[in-house]
Scaffold this active site. Sequence first.
Site, mmCIF file in Angstrom:
data_model
loop_
_atom_site.group_PDB
_atom_site.id
_atom_site.type_symbol
_atom_site.label_atom_id
_atom_site.label_comp_id
_atom_site.label_asym_id
_atom_site.label_seq_id
_atom_site.Cartn_x
_atom_site.Cartn_y
_atom_site.Cartn_z
ATOM 1 N N GLY A 166 0.670 -1.183 -0.110
ATOM 2 C CA GLY A 166 0.062 0.220 0.191
ATOM 3 C C GLY A 166 0.981 1.171 -0.084
ATOM 4 O O GLY A 166 2.065 1.131 -0.057
ATOM 5 N N GLN A 167 0.189 2.697 0.289
ATOM 6 C CA GLN A 167 1.179 3.147 0.306
ATOM 7 C C GLN A 167 1.810 3.890 0.795
ATOM 8 O O GLN A 167 3.146 4.449 0.803
ATOM 9 C CB GLN A 167 0.392 4.838 0.407
ATOM 10 C CG GLN A 167 0.393 5.891 -0.124
ATOM 11 C CD GLN A 167 -0.692 6.955 1.090
ATOM 12 O OE1 GLN A 167 -0.678 8.115 -0.247
ATOM 13 N NE2 GLN A 167 -0.956 7.138 1.978
ATOM 14 N N ALA A 223 -4.882 -3.335 6.750
ATOM 15 C CA ALA A 223 -6.286 -2.929 6.471
ATOM 16 C C ALA A 223 -7.729 -2.700 5.802
ATOM 17 O O ALA A 223 -6.880 -2.272 5.096
ATOM 18 C CB ALA A 223 -7.239 -2.102 8.280
ATOM 19 N N THR A 239 -5.985 4.761 13.521
ATOM 20 C CA THR A 239 -6.637 6.634 12.607
ATOM 21 C C THR A 239 -7.584 7.658 13.738
ATOM 22 O O THR A 239 -8.316 7.413 13.993
ATOM 23 C CB THR A 239 -7.705 5.692 11.411
ATOM 24 O OG1 THR A 239 -8.505 6.996 10.629
ATOM 25 C CG2 THR A 239 -8.530 4.709 11.314
ATOM 26 N N GLU A 293 -10.825 8.185 11.724
ATOM 27 C CA GLU A 293 -11.393 7.756 11.960
ATOM 28 C C GLU A 293 -12.433 7.461 13.018
ATOM 29 O O GLU A 293 -13.024 7.362 13.291
ATOM 30 C CB GLU A 293 -11.830 6.980 10.667
ATOM 31 C CG GLU A 293 -11.898 7.362 9.266
ATOM 32 C CD GLU A 293 -12.534 8.922 9.560
ATOM 33 O OE1 GLU A 293 -13.668 8.179 9.578
ATOM 34 O OE2 GLU A 293 -12.611 9.607 8.108
ATOM 35 N N TYR A 353 -15.211 0.771 9.946
ATOM 36 C CA TYR A 353 -13.661 0.854 9.559
ATOM 37 C C TYR A 353 -13.248 1.543 11.262
ATOM 38 O O TYR A 353 -11.844 1.244 12.114
ATOM 39 C CB TYR A 353 -13.322 1.415 8.782
ATOM 40 C CG TYR A 353 -12.142 2.202 8.587
ATOM 41 C CD1 TYR A 353 -11.049 1.685 8.799
ATOM 42 C CD2 TYR A 353 -11.406 3.484 8.260
ATOM 43 C CE1 TYR A 353 -9.332 1.865 8.460
ATOM 44 C CE2 TYR A 353 -10.128 4.098 8.759
ATOM 45 C CZ TYR A 353 -9.418 2.951 8.402
ATOM 46 O OH TYR A 353 -8.451 3.271 8.191
ATOM 47 N N LYS A 357 -10.906 -0.298 13.890
ATOM 48 C CA LYS A 357 -9.847 0.690 14.629
ATOM 49 C C LYS A 357 -9.610 0.612 15.914
ATOM 50 O O LYS A 357 -8.809 0.719 16.945
ATOM 51 C CB LYS A 357 -9.264 1.812 13.329
ATOM 52 C CG LYS A 357 -8.958 1.429 12.384
ATOM 53 C CD LYS A 357 -7.536 0.527 12.919
ATOM 54 C CE LYS A 357 -7.405 0.114 11.086
ATOM 55 N NZ LYS A 357 -5.529 -0.194 11.082
ATOM 56 N N HIS A 396 -3.622 10.834 5.312
ATOM 57 C CA HIS A 396 -2.401 11.509 4.759
ATOM 58 C C HIS A 396 -2.292 10.880 3.146
ATOM 59 O O HIS A 396 -2.679 9.760 3.189
ATOM 60 C CB HIS A 396 -0.886 10.576 5.380
ATOM 61 C CG HIS A 396 -1.557 9.445 5.701
ATOM 62 N ND1 HIS A 396 -2.554 9.580 6.918
ATOM 63 C CD2 HIS A 396 -0.627 8.199 5.470
ATOM 64 C CE1 HIS A 396 -2.542 7.555 7.143
ATOM 65 N NE2 HIS A 396 -1.113 7.267 6.194
#
Length: 329
Positions: free
Chosen positions: A13-14, A86, A129, A131, A153, A157, A183
């Site tokens: 991933g990023q 995730a 996160t 969130e 989500y 988390k 980000h």
Amino acid sequence: MKQRTALITGITGQDGSYLAELLLEKGYKVFGLVRRVTFEDTTHRMSRIAHILDDIELLAGSLESFPSIYKAIKQSKPDEVYHLAAQSYVNYSFDDEFSTLNTNINGTHHMLAACQDLAPECRFYFAGTSEMFGRPDEVPQTENTHFMPRSAYGISKVAGFHLTRNYRDNYGIFACSGILYNHESPRRGFEFVTRKISSHVAKIKSGLAEKLELGNLEARRDWGHAREYMHAVWQMLQQPLPDDYIICTGKLHSVRDFCEEAFSYAGLNYRNHVVSSPRFYRKEDAQLVGNPAKAASKLNWRPRMSFRELVHEMVNNDILLIKKSKQKD
């Protein structure tokens, strides 16, 4: 001095790709946990790490499978574990709550349990996160702000955060959680609004599209650069004691701000191309902006790249991608 070893989940991933680059620069031996299906489609699924494939070792595993996680920890013998993987797309988590909760909560539990049994001295990072705050009761948020998640989500988390803290408090594992705000980077997935904007600016500039349909243009986010945030993540595991940190810029910008900056950078007026559609509105859109004071004082970390520079980098990247694509044709 013994070479340090790190295991990264979500390495394709990023965030995982930037973190892998950073750890390689620092002389680590880097392992990455990837799903077995990734090996069947390396061109697409490993595009972000294609340039470092010869320098890392990939292990097949699934967050849903404790035996595969256990095997990966046993094979890699990590000094540091970075649990980034995730199901992370918030809108998707509304559509498939069961999968999101199962993957994210059980995956974190599997990682922690395997580390406790096989590598109790390793240092563990859990990717939290903003969130998790959901609809916060204070602005800006700090490490002491109450969690009020408003999506599967976010809920998953919060559970991962408490699992991580539980293993730290009850089992003595050096376990940290990073509560990272939005980000972005040129490696962001196309389903996320920032990349959706930058890629469409490139398409419109190249004559490949005319309109961009978005949701609420007044939605505001605390946006930083993923590469910088991975430096903060690494720094968390270098501290004398484990702790939890908010990583953010502390500055809010709207989706409209992002559009205006991105389109104007390409010599375009966003008003001529962007359409706001209620069907793309999020069910919950609270004002999430963090206070980075603790990271600044304890980690000596501060964001360096400005919002403007971030937007320009993303637009530049997508314009270049289209030019390269045209050259191949």
